[in-house]
Design a protein around this motif. Structure first.
Motif, PDB file in Angstrom:
ATOM      1  N   ILE A 210      -4.127 -41.577  17.597  1.00 57.41           N
ATOM      2  CA  ILE A 210      -4.799 -42.582  16.759  1.00 57.41           C
ATOM      3  C   ILE A 210      -6.222 -42.834  17.253  1.00 57.41           C
ATOM      4  O   ILE A 210      -7.186 -42.799  16.469  1.00 57.41           O
ATOM      5  N   LEU A 211      -6.388 -43.096  18.560  1.00 55.28           N
ATOM      6  CA  LEU A 211      -7.721 -43.381  19.080  1.00 55.28           C
ATOM      7  C   LEU A 211      -8.621 -42.159  18.999  1.00 55.28           C
ATOM      8  O   LEU A 211      -9.830 -42.275  18.740  1.00 55.28           O
ATOM      9  N   GLY A 212      -8.061 -40.955  19.234  1.00 57.60           N
ATOM     10  CA  GLY A 212      -8.864 -39.746  19.103  1.00 57.60           C
ATOM     11  C   GLY A 212      -9.357 -39.541  17.683  1.00 57.60           C
ATOM     12  O   GLY A 212     -10.528 -39.200  17.448  1.00 57.60           O
ATOM     13  N   ALA A 213      -8.458 -39.743  16.706  1.00 50.58           N
ATOM     14  CA  ALA A 213      -8.854 -39.601  15.304  1.00 50.58           C
ATOM     15  C   ALA A 213      -9.913 -40.634  14.921  1.00 50.58           C
ATOM     16  O   ALA A 213     -10.881 -40.329  14.202  1.00 50.58           O
ATOM     17  N   ILE A 214      -9.738 -41.859  15.411  1.00 52.54           N
ATOM     18  CA  ILE A 214     -10.732 -42.900  15.124  1.00 52.54           C
ATOM     19  C   ILE A 214     -12.079 -42.533  15.720  1.00 52.54           C
ATOM     20  O   ILE A 214     -13.138 -42.705  15.084  1.00 52.54           O
ATOM     21  N   ALA A 215     -12.075 -42.024  16.949  1.00 47.34           N
ATOM     22  CA  ALA A 215     -13.339 -41.641  17.595  1.00 47.34           C
ATOM     23  C   ALA A 215     -14.035 -40.532  16.820  1.00 47.34           C
ATOM     24  O   ALA A 215     -15.254 -40.578  16.603  1.00 47.34           O
ATOM     25  N   ILE A 216     -13.272 -39.511  16.403  1.00 43.59           N
ATOM     26  CA  ILE A 216     -13.877 -38.405  15.649  1.00 43.59           C
ATOM     27  C   ILE A 216     -14.430 -38.906  14.317  1.00 43.59           C
ATOM     28  O   ILE A 216     -15.559 -38.559  13.919  1.00 43.59           O
ATOM     29  N   LEU A 217     -13.681 -39.718  13.617  1.00 43.22           N
ATOM     30  CA  LEU A 217     -14.145 -40.222  12.328  1.00 43.22           C
ATOM     31  C   LEU A 217     -15.392 -41.098  12.492  1.00 43.22           C
ATOM     32  O   LEU A 217     -16.365 -40.974  11.733  1.00 43.22           O
ATOM     33  N   GLN A 218     -15.369 -41.981  13.483  1.00 39.26           N
ATOM     34  CA  GLN A 218     -16.508 -42.878  13.655  1.00 39.26           C
ATOM     35  C   GLN A 218     -17.765 -42.111  14.070  1.00 39.26           C
ATOM     36  O   GLN A 218     -18.830 -42.278  13.469  1.00 39.26           O
ATOM     37  N   THR A 219     -17.648 -41.290  15.121  1.00 42.61           N
ATOM     38  CA  THR A 219     -18.824 -40.555  15.578  1.00 42.61           C
ATOM     39  C   THR A 219     -19.280 -39.542  14.538  1.00 42.61           C
ATOM     40  O   THR A 219     -20.492 -39.301  14.380  1.00 42.61           O
ATOM     41  N   GLY A 220     -18.346 -38.910  13.824  1.00 43.61           N
ATOM     42  CA  GLY A 220     -18.719 -37.969  12.769  1.00 43.61           C
ATOM     43  C   GLY A 220     -19.492 -38.645  11.654  1.00 43.61           C
ATOM     44  O   GLY A 220     -20.514 -38.128  11.173  1.00 43.61           O
ATOM     45  N   ALA A 221     -18.990 -39.819  11.217  1.00 47.90           N
ATOM     46  CA  ALA A 221     -19.687 -40.546  10.156  1.00 47.90           C
ATOM     47  C   ALA A 221     -21.069 -41.003  10.615  1.00 47.90           C
ATOM     48  O   ALA A 221     -22.063 -40.874   9.879  1.00 47.90           O
ATOM     49  N   LEU A 222     -21.139 -41.540  11.859  1.00 50.96           N
ATOM     50  CA  LEU A 222     -22.435 -41.969  12.380  1.00 50.96           C
ATOM     51  C   LEU A 222     -23.380 -40.778  12.546  1.00 50.96           C
ATOM     52  O   LEU A 222     -24.585 -40.879  12.265  1.00 50.96           O
ATOM     53  N   GLY A 223     -22.843 -39.631  13.025  1.00 51.60           N
ATOM     54  CA  GLY A 223     -23.677 -38.441  13.187  1.00 51.60           C
ATOM     55  C   GLY A 223     -24.200 -37.926  11.864  1.00 51.60           C
ATOM     56  O   GLY A 223     -25.383 -37.550  11.750  1.00 51.60           O
ATOM     57  N   TYR A 224     -23.333 -37.884  10.861  1.00 48.97           N
ATOM     58  CA  TYR A 224     -23.771 -37.422   9.532  1.00 48.97           C
ATOM     59  C   TYR A 224     -24.879 -38.323   8.991  1.00 48.97           C
ATOM     60  O   TYR A 224     -25.898 -37.851   8.466  1.00 48.97           O
ATOM     61  N   PHE A 225     -24.698 -39.619   9.140  1.00 50.18           N
ATOM     62  CA  PHE A 225     -25.727 -40.556   8.684  1.00 50.18           C
ATOM     63  C   PHE A 225     -27.019 -40.369   9.479  1.00 50.18           C
ATOM     64  O   PHE A 225     -28.120 -40.362   8.901  1.00 50.18           O
ATOM     65  N   ALA A 226     -26.918 -40.186  10.802  1.00 50.31           N
ATOM     66  CA  ALA A 226     -28.103 -40.046  11.638  1.00 50.31           C
ATOM     67  C   ALA A 226     -28.860 -38.766  11.310  1.00 50.31           C
ATOM     68  O   ALA A 226     -30.101 -38.764  11.227  1.00 50.31           O
ATOM     69  N   ILE A 227     -28.171 -37.635  11.121  1.00 50.55           N
ATOM     70  CA  ILE A 227     -28.827 -36.357  10.812  1.00 50.55           C
ATOM     71  C   ILE A 227     -29.556 -36.437   9.470  1.00 50.55           C
ATOM     72  O   ILE A 227     -30.715 -35.996   9.330  1.00 50.55           O
ATOM     73  N   ASN A 228     -28.872 -36.991   8.466  1.00 46.38           N
ATOM     74  CA  ASN A 228     -29.515 -37.106   7.153  1.00 46.38           C
ATOM     75  C   ASN A 228     -30.708 -38.044   7.207  1.00 46.38           C
ATOM     76  O   ASN A 228     -31.750 -37.794   6.565  1.00 46.38           O
ATOM     77  N   TYR A 229     -30.551 -39.118   7.978  1.00 47.16           N
ATOM     78  CA  TYR A 229     -31.665 -40.061   8.095  1.00 47.16           C
ATOM     79  C   TYR A 229     -32.845 -39.405   8.821  1.00 47.16           C
ATOM     80  O   TYR A 229     -34.005 -39.568   8.437  1.00 47.16           O
ATOM     81  N   LEU A 230     -32.547 -38.631   9.881  1.00 53.13           N
ATOM     82  CA  LEU A 230     -33.595 -37.928  10.618  1.00 53.13           C
ATOM     83  C   LEU A 230     -34.309 -36.923   9.715  1.00 53.13           C
ATOM     84  O   LEU A 230     -35.544 -36.814   9.737  1.00 53.13           O
ATOM     85  N   ASP A 231     -33.540 -36.161   8.916  1.00 57.21           N
ATOM     86  CA  ASP A 231     -34.133 -35.187   8.006  1.00 57.21           C
ATOM     87  C   ASP A 231     -35.062 -35.868   7.009  1.00 57.21           C
ATOM     88  O   ASP A 231     -36.179 -35.398   6.742  1.00 57.21           O
ATOM     89  N   LYS A 232     -34.612 -36.989   6.479  1.00 59.42           N
ATOM     90  CA  LYS A 232     -35.423 -37.725   5.509  1.00 59.42           C
ATOM     91  C   LYS A 232     -36.693 -38.270   6.152  1.00 59.42           C
ATOM     92  O   LYS A 232     -37.799 -38.170   5.587  1.00 59.42           O
ATOM     93  N   VAL A 233     -36.579 -38.853   7.349  1.00 56.18           N
ATOM     94  CA  VAL A 233     -37.740 -39.427   8.034  1.00 56.18           C
ATOM     95  C   VAL A 233     -38.750 -38.339   8.386  1.00 56.18           C
ATOM     96  O   VAL A 233     -39.971 -38.505   8.202  1.00 56.18           O
ATOM     97  N   LEU A 234     -38.263 -37.182   8.887  1.00 53.63           N
ATOM     98  CA  LEU A 234     -39.175 -36.098   9.245  1.00 53.63           C
ATOM     99  C   LEU A 234     -39.905 -35.584   8.020  1.00 53.63           C
ATOM    100  O   LEU A 234     -41.121 -35.305   8.067  1.00 53.63           O
ATOM    101  N   ASN A 235     -39.180 -35.432   6.919  1.00 56.00           N
ATOM    102  CA  ASN A 235     -39.840 -34.976   5.692  1.00 56.00           C
ATOM    103  C   ASN A 235     -40.910 -35.957   5.248  1.00 56.00           C
ATOM    104  O   ASN A 235     -42.005 -35.568   4.819  1.00 56.00           O
ATOM    105  N   GLU A 236     -40.583 -37.255   5.326  1.00 56.53           N
ATOM    106  CA  GLU A 236     -41.557 -38.255   4.925  1.00 56.53           C
ATOM    107  C   GLU A 236     -42.782 -38.239   5.838  1.00 56.53           C
ATOM    108  O   GLU A 236     -43.934 -38.328   5.373  1.00 56.53           O
ATOM    109  N   GLN A 237     -42.570 -38.112   7.138  1.00 54.66           N
ATOM    110  CA  GLN A 237     -43.692 -38.109   8.077  1.00 54.66           C
ATOM    111  C   GLN A 237     -44.580 -36.869   7.869  1.00 54.66           C
ATOM    112  O   GLN A 237     -45.825 -36.965   7.881  1.00 54.66           O
TER     113      GLN A 237
END
Length: 560
Positions: A19-46
């Protein structure tokens, strides 16, 4: 099989790891996906903003303005390459007022419209005169470009356009680098969660005595069923004093409303005088305490719950004292009844033999006289009772004790000046009977042990004035001052036998509850008037009448 059912079959530790392993993967995966997309968008804008600023700076250069106005490709082509290197851009493209290329990284494309392969009409710059950022697939690949209009020297006319582009390959490289870092973070978070799950599972199992959650649930159901089947009232509170257990026997014993919820309420709201808070504060258990609670006389046990030496709660169990005392009296008097019945059987056999002998010798008058002697004293006592009191409960109690005295070979007499006709209706008869019954029983036993058969116990009643007064005089061995001080203490007895020391404690508790007073003093002095050689003891009970008369009057008032 449903995955949830399969998960429930696992033990606690592997279940928590999954349970805790699945929660960790889901949380970090979701945060990572959001961070990568946000980074891509910010770099393009800059990058886009940088390209637009460079384009605006080039468009404002006088040499560029003159060259574009004159459509001097020979000057603009090497200049575009020089400017691209200086700005670290992939390309710098110049076009005239119609969007025809004047300079391009690929010389073959000079003279062709910029919109043909770039997919951009350049309308914001060439028509509206506004610098802007666009992202499109151009002749050199996907790029982010900043475009700015080139105005004439006087600024009145748009003479051309400049486009500065940066390829997206650099952005993808940066994003890919951060994506790898994010995957490493997800793996580290998973390993940390697994380690945390193992530690927490071990700690949690130790706290719950190595039981599985399903076992705890089953034990909780068994505990609830057990609490509801026992006859004793059981109440438990937690460390903050809030009720965690309140079984049905407790509600029934205390005659509390059954439609209310008591779990979760503070103990002082429901039972303000229960004494459980004292145990919670001090951590000392109370065993067999005699208390009054909700107008009920109870025998209470209170035990603190300890965890690592700290009091985390209190459990209290209680029963009506009348039930406990009844069982105790029955157990301790079985042997007394057996001895009494044996002596009475012997005595009545002698009387029956005497009557049979008189009949055989035809002495019928003498036989009737012997029989009459057995009933005359009984009828006389009943007549005296009718004159002393009109209360049937009190009269029934005294008549029963008179018969008991006769069984023991003793006399129970009532002082001829006694009177008890002003008994308030609201005075609890069961408590009054319990008080007198215990005092008379003790007096009979003390008289029999010290004086033997033929001894007398004398009662005296008075309802004059503001109090009800009851006196019980015996012909026992009497009490020393030290014994008189301890006689009402629970468990103290002068008989030296187990099973005694309960009755007088019950009497004292009930008298106190009724607002009265009980005293003990030496009985009648001997013929020389010496109190130290007096015979027996005198127990006197004083009960106030005004309290119960007031309740009677209030209860008789018309509520309308």
């Amino acid at each position: 099989m449903h995955p949830f059912l399969s998960l429930r079959r696992l033990r606690l530790k592997p279940r928590m790891i999954l349970i805790l392993g699945a929660i960790a993967i889901l949380q970090t995966g979701a945060l990572g996906y959001f961070a990568i997309n946000y980074l891509d968008k910010v770099l393009n804008e800059q990058i886009g903003q940088q390209a637009m600023r460079v384009a605006m700076a080039i468009a404002a250069t006088p040499d560029v303005i003159d060259a574009v106005t004159e459509k001097n490709t020979t000057f603009l082509q090497p200049l575009s390459q020089k400017l691209a290197r200086a700005a670290e851009a992939r390309f710098v493209v110049f076009g005239d007022a119609q969007g025809i290329r004047l300079a391009h990284p690929l010389p073959a494309r000079i003279g062709r419209p910029m919109a043909d392969d770039e997919g951009d009409t350049n309308e914001p710059a060439l028509i509206h005169g506004r610098a802007y950022v666009s992202e499109a697939l151009g002749s050199v690949g996907w790029s982010v470009r900043g475009k700015a209009p080139i105005f004439s020297r006087d600024g009145s006319t748009i003479v051309g356009i400049v486009s500065v582009g940066y390829l997206l390959d650099a952005v993808e490289v940066i994003v890919g680098h951060h994506t790898g870092s994010m995957l490493l973070a997800i793996g580290a978070a998973f390993l940390f969660s697994v380690g945390t799950a193992i530690w927490f599972a071990n700690h949690f199992r130790k706290a719950i005595f190595n039981l599985e959650p399903e076992q705890i649930a089953r034990m909780f159901q068994e505990r609830n069923a057990t609490l509801e089947t026992v006859r004793e009232g059981i109440v438990a509170i937690n460390q903050s004093g809030h009720i965690t257990t309140f079984n049905h026997a407790a509600i029934k014993t205390l005659e509390l409303p059954e439609d209310r919820i008591y779990i979760g309420r503070h103990i002082t709201e429901v039972l303000p005088d229960t004494g459980m808070e004292e145990v919670l504060a001090q951590g000392q258990p109370h065993f067999d305490h005699d208390i009054w609670l909700h107008d009920h006389n109870l025998i209470v046990n209170r035990i603190p719950l300890l965890q690592d030496g700290e009091v985390t709660g209190v459990v209290s169990s209680f029963r009506l004292k009348d039930e406990v005392d009844l069982v105790s009296r029955k157990l301790t008097r079985i042997r007394q009844y057996a001895e009494t019945l044996r002596s009475q059987a012997h005595e009545y056999n002698n009387k029956l033999h005497t009557i049979a002998g008189l009949i055989q010798i035809d002495a019928k008058a003498e036989a009737l006289a012997v029989i009459g002697q057995e009933t005359i004293s009984h009828q006389a006592f009943i007549q005296q009772l009718m004159g002393v009191t009109s209360d049937s409960v009190l009269a029934g109690c005294l008549l029963g004790k008179y018969n008991r005295a006769k069984e023991l070979g003793l006399d129970l007499t009532i002082d001829e000046n006694s009177q008890m006709s002003d008994l308030p209706e609201q005075l609890p008869r069961e408590q009054l009977v319990s008080i007198l019954g215990n005092l008379i029983d003790n007096a009979l036993e003390a008289t029999l042990n010290h004086h033997g058969q033929g001894g007398t116990v004398t009662l005296c009643f008075s309802d004059y004035g503001k109090e009800l007064i009851f006196e019980v005089n015996d012909q026992g061995a009497g009490l020393t001052p030290q014994q008189a001080d301890k006689i009402f203490t629970r468990g103290y007895t002068t008989k030296g036998q187990d099973g005694h020391g309960i009755g007088l404690d019950l009497v004292r508790s009930q008298v106190t509850h009724l607002g009265g007073l009980i005293t003990v003093e030496p009985g009648e002095p001997d013929e020389a008037g010496r109190l130290q050689h007096c015979s027996g003891s005198r127990f006197t009970v004083y009960l106030p009448k005004h309290v119960w008369h007031a309740q009677t009057k209030q209860g008789n008032e018309d509520p309308q």
